[in-house]
Scaffold this motif. Structure first.
Motif, PDB file in Angstrom:
ATOM      1  N   SER A 116       9.661  -9.659  12.633  1.00 34.93           N
ATOM      2  CA  SER A 116      10.244  -9.924  11.327  1.00 34.93           C
ATOM      3  C   SER A 116      10.274 -11.409  10.984  1.00 34.93           C
ATOM      4  CB  SER A 116      11.677  -9.368  11.270  1.00 34.93           C
ATOM      5  OG  SER A 116      12.525 -10.094  12.141  1.00 34.93           O
ATOM      6  N   ILE A 162      15.074 -12.543   2.995  1.00 32.68           N
ATOM      7  CA  ILE A 162      14.535 -11.203   3.087  1.00 32.68           C
ATOM      8  C   ILE A 162      13.585 -11.119   4.277  1.00 32.68           C
ATOM      9  CG2 ILE A 162      13.135  -9.443   1.926  1.00 32.68           C
ATOM     10  CD1 ILE A 162      14.035 -10.676  -0.729  1.00 32.68           C
ATOM     11  N   TRP A 192      10.582  -8.722   6.035  1.00 37.76           N
ATOM     12  CA  TRP A 192       9.625  -7.689   5.627  1.00 37.76           C
ATOM     13  C   TRP A 192       8.718  -7.361   6.817  1.00 37.76           C
ATOM     14  CZ3 TRP A 192       7.267  -7.833   0.071  1.00 37.76           C
ATOM     15  CH2 TRP A 192       6.578  -6.645  -0.179  1.00 37.76           C
ATOM     16  N   ARG A 222       6.354  -5.217   9.419  1.00 36.82           N
ATOM     17  CA  ARG A 222       5.430  -4.085   9.374  1.00 36.82           C
ATOM     18  C   ARG A 222       5.128  -3.644  10.798  1.00 36.82           C
ATOM     19  NH1 ARG A 222       0.158  -5.647   6.421  1.00 36.82           N
ATOM     20  NH2 ARG A 222      -0.295  -3.455   6.818  1.00 36.82           N
ATOM     21  N   GLN A 242       6.530  -0.010   6.756  1.00 43.84           N
ATOM     22  CA  GLN A 242       7.046  -1.283   6.274  1.00 43.84           C
ATOM     23  C   GLN A 242       8.538  -1.137   5.997  1.00 43.84           C
ATOM     24  OE1 GLN A 242       4.743  -3.527   3.401  1.00 43.84           O
ATOM     25  NE2 GLN A 242       3.051  -2.084   3.539  1.00 43.84           N
ATOM     26  N   PHE A 269      11.849  -3.320   4.272  1.00 45.10           N
ATOM     27  CA  PHE A 269      12.244  -4.436   3.416  1.00 45.10           C
ATOM     28  C   PHE A 269      13.747  -4.596   3.570  1.00 45.10           C
ATOM     29  CE2 PHE A 269      13.057  -6.493  -0.718  1.00 45.10           C
ATOM     30  CZ  PHE A 269      12.046  -7.451  -0.729  1.00 45.10           C
ATOM     31  N   TYR A 296      15.464  -6.815  -5.502  1.00 41.96           N
ATOM     32  CA  TYR A 296      14.946  -6.644  -4.146  1.00 41.96           C
ATOM     33  C   TYR A 296      13.950  -5.496  -4.078  1.00 41.96           C
ATOM     34  CZ  TYR A 296      18.478  -9.799  -2.106  1.00 41.96           C
ATOM     35  OH  TYR A 296      19.234 -10.875  -1.770  1.00 41.96           O
ATOM     36  N   PHE A 352       9.747  -5.128  -3.442  1.00 39.97           N
ATOM     37  CA  PHE A 352       9.143  -4.300  -2.401  1.00 39.97           C
ATOM     38  C   PHE A 352       8.099  -3.356  -2.992  1.00 39.97           C
ATOM     39  CE2 PHE A 352       9.376  -0.293   0.133  1.00 39.97           C
ATOM     40  CZ  PHE A 352       8.803  -0.776   1.292  1.00 39.97           C
ATOM     41  N   ALA A 360       4.018  -9.724   3.514  1.00 44.19           N
ATOM     42  CA  ALA A 360       4.037  -8.446   4.209  1.00 44.19           C
ATOM     43  C   ALA A 360       2.992  -8.409   5.311  1.00 44.19           C
ATOM     44  CB  ALA A 360       3.783  -7.310   3.225  1.00 44.19           C
TER      45      ALA A 360
END
Length: 222
Positions: free
Chosen positions: A43, A51, A53, A55, A69, A71, A190, A194, A210
């Motif tokens: 992360s 934030i 994001w 994966r 994914q 968020f 937010y 995403f 991302a």
């Protein structure tokens, strides 16, 4: 279990993880993570502003991958998650059982999410405590209510109020949880960010925020 947050020091209902089971014609997979998403190395690269994001790619076969994914705004408990198959597609059903901490004492209601009236938006809502906060679920999957499941052998008691089910395809399957303790304008911003990122990726453009932090995770089949 896929762990999102460490379930310690949480005083309000908060999603701390979820159990994920994927069924295909040939096998059943249970997915797990090696640590909390918001504290893992995966992360860090996906952090911009406040934030995260992260994966993850779950390899299901030589030519099939499940992309996940998450968020995670760092200043509130809201979370958005997507799952999408990549490669040679097969029929696949994904079941997600969310785990919430901070629900003690036990909620005064013994049922999970309920659809509000259309006048109030018609969204799926769950009220763990009589005084709130209200947990809202937005999804393009199906919700199935089940008897409450409690996990008592953890740092903090967790509860699962039901299961969300998805028929996976190339388009993302989406599950978003928000709380009325977070301002609605902030939440929409937010989640809009995403969803816009998912749209960019499906159009062939991979958002750099991302793309960074891709992590391989273990998949168990039985």
């Amino acid at each position: 279990m896929i762990t999102i947050r460490t379930p310690t020091g949480i005083s309000q209902p908060t999603l701390i993880g979820f159990e994920a089971t994927l069924k295909t014609p040939r096998a059943v997979f249970e997915m797990s993570s090696s640590g909390p998403a918001v504290e893992s190395d995966a992360s860090v690269g996906g952090l911009y502003g406040r934030i995260a994001w992260p994966r993850a790619l779950f390899r299901l076969g030589s030519d099939l991958v499940l992309e996940q994914q998450m968020f995670l705004p760092c200043d509130c408990s809201d979370v958005a998650i997507s799952w999408q198959l990549r490669g040679n597609l097969v029929p696949a059903e994904l079941s997600i059982k969310p785990r919430f901490a901070g629900c003690e004492p036990l909620g005064y209601r013994k049922h999970g999410f309920r659809a509000e009236s259309q006048e109030n938006g018609g969204r799926l809502c769950w009220l763990p405590h009589v005084l709130g906060p209200k947990i809202i679920a937005d999804t393009n999957g199906e919700y199935r209510e089940e008897p409450f499941q409690f996990a008592l052998n953890r740092p903090q008691t967790t509860v699962s109020p039901g299961t969300f089910e998805f028929q996976l395809a190339r388009r993302p399957s989406i599950l978003m949880f928000s709380s009325d303790t977070c301002s609605q304008s902030q939440c929409r911003q937010y989640f809009g960010m995403f969803l816009a990122g998912l749209f960019d990726q499906s159009s062939g453009t991979i958002d750099s925020s991302a793309k960074s932090g891709v992590a391989e995770s273990m998949v168990m089949a039985f």
